[in-house]
Design a protein around this motif. Structure first.
Motif, PDB file in Angstrom:
ATOM      1  N   LEU A 188       4.931   3.601  12.864  1.00 32.51           N
ATOM      2  CA  LEU A 188       3.979   4.698  12.742  1.00 32.51           C
ATOM      3  C   LEU A 188       3.616   4.904  11.278  1.00 32.51           C
ATOM      4  CD1 LEU A 188       5.625   7.229  15.224  1.00 32.51           C
ATOM      5  CD2 LEU A 188       3.731   5.652  15.658  1.00 32.51           C
ATOM      6  N   VAL A 189       2.370   5.206  11.033  1.00 38.05           N
ATOM      7  CA  VAL A 189       1.879   5.362   9.663  1.00 38.05           C
ATOM      8  C   VAL A 189       2.654   6.448   8.927  1.00 38.05           C
ATOM      9  CG1 VAL A 189      -0.117   5.999   8.251  1.00 38.05           C
ATOM     10  CG2 VAL A 189      -0.412   4.488  10.208  1.00 38.05           C
ATOM     11  N   ASN A 190       2.976   7.547   9.621  1.00 39.59           N
ATOM     12  CA  ASN A 190       3.688   8.630   8.941  1.00 39.59           C
ATOM     13  C   ASN A 190       5.135   8.272   8.584  1.00 39.59           C
ATOM     14  OD1 ASN A 190       4.777   8.754  11.488  1.00 39.59           O
ATOM     15  ND2 ASN A 190       4.294  10.895  11.839  1.00 39.59           N
ATOM     16  N   GLU A 191       5.607   7.117   9.045  1.00 34.55           N
ATOM     17  CA  GLU A 191       6.943   6.643   8.692  1.00 34.55           C
ATOM     18  C   GLU A 191       6.915   5.691   7.498  1.00 34.55           C
ATOM     19  OE1 GLU A 191       8.519   4.846  12.212  1.00 34.55           O
ATOM     20  OE2 GLU A 191       8.660   6.753  13.281  1.00 34.55           O
ATOM     21  N   LEU A 192       5.721   5.354   7.015  1.00 36.14           N
ATOM     22  CA  LEU A 192       5.583   4.428   5.896  1.00 36.14           C
ATOM     23  C   LEU A 192       5.614   5.181   4.568  1.00 36.14           C
ATOM     24  CD1 LEU A 192       2.730   2.190   7.312  1.00 36.14           C
ATOM     25  CD2 LEU A 192       5.146   1.613   7.151  1.00 36.14           C
ATOM     26  N   SER A 193       6.174   4.533   3.575  1.00 36.51           N
ATOM     27  CA  SER A 193       6.176   5.107   2.233  1.00 36.51           C
ATOM     28  C   SER A 193       4.847   4.819   1.549  1.00 36.51           C
ATOM     29  CB  SER A 193       7.315   4.499   1.407  1.00 36.51           C
ATOM     30  OG  SER A 193       7.038   3.131   1.132  1.00 36.51           O
ATOM     31  N   ASP A 194       4.602   5.494   0.442  1.00 35.18           N
ATOM     32  CA  ASP A 194       3.397   5.222  -0.337  1.00 35.18           C
ATOM     33  C   ASP A 194       3.365   3.768  -0.782  1.00 35.18           C
ATOM     34  OD1 ASP A 194       2.552   7.813  -0.035  1.00 35.18           O
ATOM     35  OD2 ASP A 194       3.128   8.464  -2.044  1.00 35.18           O
ATOM     36  N   GLU A 195       4.511   3.226  -1.151  1.00 30.78           N
ATOM     37  CA  GLU A 195       4.578   1.827  -1.580  1.00 30.78           C
ATOM     38  C   GLU A 195       4.179   0.884  -0.441  1.00 30.78           C
ATOM     39  OE1 GLU A 195       7.704  -1.448  -3.463  1.00 30.78           O
ATOM     40  OE2 GLU A 195       8.405   0.576  -3.014  1.00 30.78           O
ATOM     41  N   ASP A 196       4.644   1.183   0.767  1.00 33.92           N
ATOM     42  CA  ASP A 196       4.271   0.369   1.931  1.00 33.92           C
ATOM     43  C   ASP A 196       2.760   0.373   2.131  1.00 33.92           C
ATOM     44  OD1 ASP A 196       6.936  -0.250   2.634  1.00 33.92           O
ATOM     45  OD2 ASP A 196       7.101   1.589   3.831  1.00 33.92           O
ATOM     46  N   LEU A 197       2.147   1.535   2.030  1.00 32.80           N
ATOM     47  CA  LEU A 197       0.708   1.657   2.218  1.00 32.80           C
ATOM     48  C   LEU A 197      -0.064   0.929   1.131  1.00 32.80           C
ATOM     49  CD1 LEU A 197       0.565   5.391   3.344  1.00 32.80           C
ATOM     50  CD2 LEU A 197       0.360   3.360   4.785  1.00 32.80           C
ATOM     51  N   VAL A 198       0.394   1.048  -0.126  1.00 29.49           N
ATOM     52  CA  VAL A 198      -0.262   0.343  -1.235  1.00 29.49           C
ATOM     53  C   VAL A 198      -0.151  -1.162  -1.030  1.00 29.49           C
ATOM     54  CG1 VAL A 198      -0.127  -0.158  -3.703  1.00 29.49           C
ATOM     55  CG2 VAL A 198      -0.060   2.213  -2.903  1.00 29.49           C
ATOM     56  N   ASN A 199       1.016  -1.636  -0.633  1.00 27.78           N
ATOM     57  CA  ASN A 199       1.197  -3.069  -0.394  1.00 27.78           C
ATOM     58  C   ASN A 199       0.313  -3.570   0.745  1.00 27.78           C
ATOM     59  OD1 ASN A 199       3.034  -3.450  -2.467  1.00 27.78           O
ATOM     60  ND2 ASN A 199       4.806  -3.070  -1.159  1.00 27.78           N
TER      61      ASN A 199
END
Length: 100
Positions: free
Chosen positions: A72-83
């Motif tokens: 789930l997107v809300n379980e991702l960190s900012d770093e995960d999203l940037v990557n």
């Protein structure tokens, strides 16, 4: 040949629905068509039997994928999203040489 139209339609549908993954969809679909054709020609199986087998395999394969491969997107960190954004942008827009 009809299979080419099917692959084009699949790629267009994937692009309109998701906006990405068209190559993956075409590769998987082409392989399924190839294997189905092999089963029809060499295994003497009727196309409806092959399709039934594909549907049975889908029913078995999807639940573990949904359970284990979805985050789930809300379980991702900012770093995960940037990557994830970097990966998408480098492969689609800017090329692999881009420096973020």
């Amino acid at each position: 040949l009809e299979f080419r139209r099917v692959l084009v339609d699949l790629a267009q549908l994937q692009d309109s629905e998701v906006g990405d993954g068209t190559t993956s969809v075409v590769i998987v679909a082409a392989e399924l068509l190839k294997r189905g054709n092999d089963l029809m020609r060499n295994g003497n199986l009727h196309p409806t039997t092959i399709i039934s087998g594909f549907r049975s395999a889908l029913k078995v394969a999807v639940p573990p994928l949904k359970k284990n491969m979805v985050t789930l997107v809300n379980e991702l960190s900012d770093e995960d999203l940037v990557n994830a954004a970097k990966t998408s942008m480098s492969s689609k827009i800017l090329g692999k040489e881009a420096d973020f």
